[in-house]
Scaffold this active site. Structure first.
Site, short mmCIF file in Angstrom:
data_model
loop_
_atom_site.label_atom_id
_atom_site.label_comp_id
_atom_site.label_asym_id
_atom_site.label_seq_id
_atom_site.Cartn_x
_atom_site.Cartn_y
_atom_site.Cartn_z
N LYS A 1 -6.03 -0.63 -8.60
CA LYS A 1 -6.84 0.27 -7.59
C LYS A 1 -7.11 1.36 -8.52
O LYS A 1 -6.28 1.84 -9.41
CB LYS A 1 -6.56 0.56 -6.13
CG LYS A 1 -6.65 -0.82 -5.35
CD LYS A 1 -8.39 -0.76 -4.70
CE LYS A 1 -8.44 0.32 -3.51
NZ LYS A 1 -9.53 0.43 -2.93
N ARG B 1 -2.43 0.74 -4.60
CA ARG B 1 -2.66 -0.71 -4.44
C ARG B 1 -2.59 -0.82 -6.00
O ARG B 1 -3.41 -0.32 -6.86
CB ARG B 1 -3.63 -1.15 -3.63
CG ARG B 1 -3.55 -0.95 -2.15
CD ARG B 1 -4.38 -1.74 -1.45
NE ARG B 1 -5.63 -1.21 -0.90
CZ ARG B 1 -6.80 -1.58 -0.76
NH1 ARG B 1 -6.86 -2.85 -0.64
NH2 ARG B 1 -7.76 -0.94 -0.36
N ASP C 1 -10.53 19.12 0.04
CA ASP C 1 -10.38 19.20 1.52
C ASP C 1 -8.85 19.55 1.69
O ASP C 1 -8.13 19.52 0.93
CB ASP C 1 -10.74 17.94 2.04
CG ASP C 1 -10.12 16.80 1.47
OD1 ASP C 1 -8.90 16.51 1.42
OD2 ASP C 1 -10.66 15.96 0.93
N ASP D 1 -5.45 8.45 -6.81
CA ASP D 1 -6.00 9.57 -5.91
C ASP D 1 -5.01 10.41 -6.01
O ASP D 1 -3.51 10.04 -5.95
CB ASP D 1 -6.40 8.41 -4.71
CG ASP D 1 -7.00 9.54 -3.52
OD1 ASP D 1 -6.32 10.68 -3.62
OD2 ASP D 1 -7.86 9.27 -2.87
N CYS E 1 -3.83 12.08 -3.38
CA CYS E 1 -2.98 11.75 -2.15
C CYS E 1 -1.53 11.21 -2.48
O CYS E 1 -0.83 11.16 -1.76
CB CYS E 1 -3.57 11.49 -1.03
SG CYS E 1 -4.30 9.92 -0.68
N TYR E 2 -1.81 10.13 -3.21
CA TYR E 2 -0.68 9.35 -3.44
C TYR E 2 0.33 9.89 -4.41
O TYR E 2 1.50 9.50 -4.41
CB TYR E 2 -1.19 8.07 -4.22
CG TYR E 2 -2.04 7.14 -3.55
CD1 TYR E 2 -1.36 6.72 -2.30
CD2 TYR E 2 -3.43 6.78 -3.67
CE1 TYR E 2 -2.36 5.73 -1.34
CE2 TYR E 2 -4.08 5.89 -2.78
CZ TYR E 2 -3.58 5.61 -1.80
OH TYR E 2 -4.27 4.72 -0.82
N ASP F 1 -9.48 14.58 -4.69
CA ASP F 1 -8.83 13.29 -5.02
C ASP F 1 -8.80 12.92 -6.35
O ASP F 1 -7.78 12.40 -6.99
CB ASP F 1 -9.00 12.43 -3.93
CG ASP F 1 -10.63 11.87 -4.06
OD1 ASP F 1 -11.19 12.45 -4.74
OD2 ASP F 1 -10.79 10.67 -3.33
N HIS G 1 -6.13 16.69 0.86
CA HIS G 1 -5.89 16.51 -0.54
C HIS G 1 -5.13 17.52 -0.99
O HIS G 1 -4.21 17.39 -1.97
CB HIS G 1 -6.98 15.84 -1.34
CG HIS G 1 -7.63 14.49 -1.08
ND1 HIS G 1 -8.41 14.21 -0.28
CD2 HIS G 1 -7.03 13.22 -1.68
CE1 HIS G 1 -8.58 12.95 -0.65
NE2 HIS G 1 -7.67 12.40 -0.98
N HIS H 1 0.81 -1.11 -0.01
CA HIS H 1 -0.23 0.09 0.09
C HIS H 1 0.84 1.16 0.11
O HIS H 1 1.75 1.30 0.70
CB HIS H 1 -0.86 -0.14 1.25
CG HIS H 1 -1.78 1.28 1.39
ND1 HIS H 1 -1.46 2.42 1.58
CD2 HIS H 1 -3.22 1.03 1.21
CE1 HIS H 1 -2.69 3.10 1.57
NE2 HIS H 1 -3.68 2.37 1.41
#
Lengths: 308, 485
Positions: B257, B254, B316, B260, B262-263, B309, B319, B204
């Site tokens: 998936k 992952r 927010d 996003d 934030c990654y 995201d 993010h 992850h």
């Protein structure tokens, strides 16, 4: 389970909960929250482990499931007043010992909460804390709860993590709780449902390492190559193939060379080229050059591997 | 009697509202300031639904404060002081920081608290109870090398990262604190190459970043040590490479998936760390910087400010902060030059938008900021080289003074202070004179040696070049170079 409003708090001097003037990122607390938190804080500081304190924790956890200190306190209360018996009525199991009415409601709360807030860190940790009786039935119950969560959210990271933890614990404390062969068969079925679900592949690897007797490299090879043949761009399957072949304890050189033979048929696929570059005996630098061609965004990276 | 608006009118109005407020667009980075200041609660409280984040107050302060700094419109010194006071209010007697007033200490919140305090001043830093903090961190330490988040809390590489980041900045890392930490992190690396929350878990992005950064903090002055010793770099870097969606440009956390924003930090932030130990130099083409930049700038900017995201979501602070960190990572190549605090960054042109302030890839705050706070907690003891240099300087000066006294001060004066045993002063002139003459002879000698010995005679074969083939004699070393290299 009585709601907090039905308890007497007349002896508690409520704390004043409010925004602090001048401070940043303050939250405009609703009145209801101020009342509940105002009552909870003095009880929490006095470490009062009672039914009414438990009732307040329900209310606060509903307002904010991430209240780690409320969960922690709740655990201490439950420990102290002995209402830590899980109720698996929800999932069709009967508890091993007859539970008291309040406690079974408590268990129900935890179960319902798990199902509705399955992405919350604290609830899973809380379940793990309570699960120290090492009872076969409880382990099976935990697995059932996890299955219910996974039905809605098949890649829920916490649920998978909890399942692995439950199985690890059961191996140590209640080896009869699960039938390893059945677990692996269930996992095989899950892969058929969604071969792109990486959590299932990771779980399969976990099962093989937890029950080494299940690890038959030829069987795994058969399964994973069949899945790759049906979806050659599936990174999860290729990673798993590398994973089982790189596992020194169970893999064989014969298995590796047969996997390499298999991969030769998929040379349009970067994942196959990467697998070949990592496992083939010859032409390694050719595979890396091909990768550099197919994946120009990582050209420097692959070319550097050629030079090695 | 009131009449309800027609369904069509409502739908039209809704679409207009959506058009004004929702959706993402390519826009100037300055458009985020207003949103971020609102999230920081500079002029008013956050609305009541934020009760759901009431256990995350350090984060509520840190994310917008850090974002404002990164985007180049920092909070005022007065606002930063207010932020520091807010955070210090959360310090518990046990040494840790709480998620909110009246709550117990939590290591994840403590990390955010210390990072937010980096925006304070030495006056605030002096109020951190460093000794108690160490005791508290040690109380969270588990025999397997992991840390739990709080009493009865969970343990995973996140907590290792937060504990070590706090300890590194406050300079309280001891061998006891880092014992088994490397082994624990190593056990969380999966067959895929990434890191999971437990051994034998699923790799992850979040745990990968926390694991790598933890390994780099094992030895503050030799950050590569942990990676070299405890990480399978080859597997890890290949897993990282596959986290970037070739089409979207963004990262997922992952395998198989969705991406996003934030990654951008959790996976993007792994690259500057891992590239310090890769055999390949990061020339800006190690991973797809352009792709990440395009995703963040074109798809994740919310029209009225803040980052989302993925398209369709609401902005927010979380993010926003990690999208801006992602931009800081895409815009710069980072090179480690010394301890965990010493990074240099080189600008890469990925787009016309303004430069985001470069971050310290380990801590996720501006490089200079981390240095500033780290230096405060590092006692200024001189290094070994400084001691040696000073001793050399003193002895050279003393030697010169002695020589001058011996050669220049009249003999009677020396005798009068009872200094009678010293070499004849003839040598004070003779030795320098000998040295000068020797140097002169060396020059003459070298000149003669070159002419008489090294220069081949005009009839020597070595001086011939065949004008047809241009073949001429060469020294053996040149021949070797041409034939075998």
């Amino acid at each position: 389970m009585k709601p907090w409003t039905e308890f007497d708090f007349s002896d508690v001097v409520p704390e004043h909960v409010a925004e602090i003037p001048g401070h940043l990122a303050q939250i405009a607390y609703p009145e209801h929250f101020k009342t509940v938190m105002g009552l909870f804080l003095p009880i929490y500081k006095a470490k009062e482990r009672s039914e009414r304190a438990l009732a307040l924790t329900y209310e606060l956890i509903e307002l904010n499931p991430a209240y780690y200190f409320v969960w922690d306190f709740r655990f201490e209360i439950v420990r102290a007043i002995g209402s830590d018996v899980f109720d698996y009525k929800l999932v069709g199991l009967t508890p091993s010992a007859p539970a008291q009415p309040e406690t079974s409601e408590d268990g129900e709360f935890v179960n319902q909460f798990t199902l509705s807030k399955s992405k919350n860190y604290q609830i899973w940790n809380y379940r793990a804390l309570l699960l120290d009786r090492h009872n076969e039935l409880w382990y099976r119950g935990e697995k059932l709860i996890v299955s219910m969560v996974l039905e809605d959210d098949a890649k829920n990271f916490h649920a998978w993590s909890h399942l692995r933890w439950v199985i690890t614990q059961s191996v140590k404390h209640a080896p009869q709780a699960f039938d390893a062969v059945q677990l692996l068969a269930d996992c095989t079925a899950l892969l058929l449902e969604d071969v792109f679900n990486n959590s299932v592949w990771a779980y399969r690897f976990f099962l093989l390492k937890t029950y080494p007797s299940l690890f038959d490299i030829d069987e795994e090879l058969k399964l994973v190559t069949a899945h790759i043949a049906s979806a050659p761009s599936n990174e999860s399957a290729w990673s798993y193939l590398s994973g089982v072949l790189d596992d020194k304890a169970s893999s064989t050189t014969a298995a590796t060379s047969s996997a390499v033979q298999f991969a030769l048929a998929f040379q349009d696929e970067p994942l196959a080229l990467q697998f070949l570059a990592e496992h083939a005996q010859e032409n390694v630098s050719t595979y890396y050059s091909l990768l550099a061609e197919k994946e120009p965004f990582a050209k420097s990276f692959w070319l550097a591997q050629v030079a090695e | 009697m009131e009449t309800s608006p027609s369904v069509e009118a409502v739908i039209e109005l809704q679409s207009k509202i959506d058009d004004i407020f929702a959706g993402s667009s390519e826009q100037d980075l300055n458009t985020h300031t207003r949103f971020l200041r609102m999230m920081l609660g500079v002029d008013g409280s956050l609305p009541s639904p934020f009760v759901k984040l009431d256990a995350s107050h350090p984060w509520l302060v840190f994310w917008p404060l850090n974002s404002l700094e990164l985007v180049g419109s920092p909070a005022s010194p007065e606002e930063k002081a207010r932020a520091a006071e807010t955070i210090l209010q959360l310090q518990n007697p046990d040494g840790g920081f709480a998620g909110g007033v009246g709550q117990s200490s939590h290591v994840i919140g403590t990390y955010a608290a210390i990072m937010a305090l980096s925006y304070g001043s030495p006056e605030h830093w002096a109020r951190i109870n460093v000794g108690k903090m160490y005791e508290w961190l040690m109380s969270l330490k588990q025999p397997n090398g992991s840390f739990i988040t709080c009493e009865h809390g969970e343990a995973d590489p996140r907590t290792s990262y937060c504990a070590l980041a706090v300890a590194t900045i406050l300079n309280i890392v001891t061998p006891a604190l880092t014992e088994n930490v490397g082994e624990y992190i190593q056990s969380c690396q999966t067959y895929e190459g990434g890191y999971a929350n437990t051994p034998l878990g699923e790799a992850h992005g979040g745990y990968a970043f926390c694991s790598l950064a933890t390994l780099m903090m094992l030895k503050r002055d030799y950050p590569r040590y942990g990676l070299e010793k405890y990480c399978n770099i080859s597997k890890l870097s290949r897993w990282l490479l596959r986290r970037q969606d070739p089409a979207a440009g963004a990262f997922n956390g992952r395998t198989n998936k969705l991406v996003d924003s934030c990654y951008s930090h959790w996976i993007g932030g792994c690259w500057p760390l891992v590239s310090q130990v890769l055999d390949v130099v990061d020339n800006g083409q190690l991973w797809n910087r352009q792709g990440l930049r395009d995703y963040l700038v074109k798809c994740c900017q919310f029209k009225v400010g803040g980052f989302i995201d993925k398209p369709g979501a609401r902005p927010d602070a979380y993010h926003s902060n990690y999208s801006l960190c992602g931009l800081a990572l895409a815009q710069h190549i980072y090179t480690l030059t010394g301890s965990v605090f010493d990074w240099t960054s080189q600008r890469v042109d990925v787009g016309p938008e303004k430069e985001v302030v470069p971050i310290n890839p380990i801590f996720g705050i501006p490089t200079a900021q981390a240095v500033c706070m780290g230096t405060y907690f590092t006692p200024q003891t001189p290094s070994r080289e400084e001691y040696q240099g000073f001793a050399l300087y003193v002895s050279a000066t003393v030697a010169l003074l002695l020589f001058l006294a011996w050669s220049l001060v009249p003999q009677e004066w020396l005798h009068s202070i009872n200094v009678v045993y010293f070499p004849s002063r003839y040598w004070a002139v003779a030795v320098p004179a000998f040295i000068l003459v020797l140097m002169l002879y060396i020059y003459i000698g070298l000149d003669a040696y070159n002419k008489e010995v090294l220069t081949p005679s005009p009839t020597s074969l070595h001086t011939f070049t065949d004008i047809d083939t241009m073949v001429h004699d060469e020294p053996l070393s040149e021949v070797n170079k041409k034939m075998y290299s």
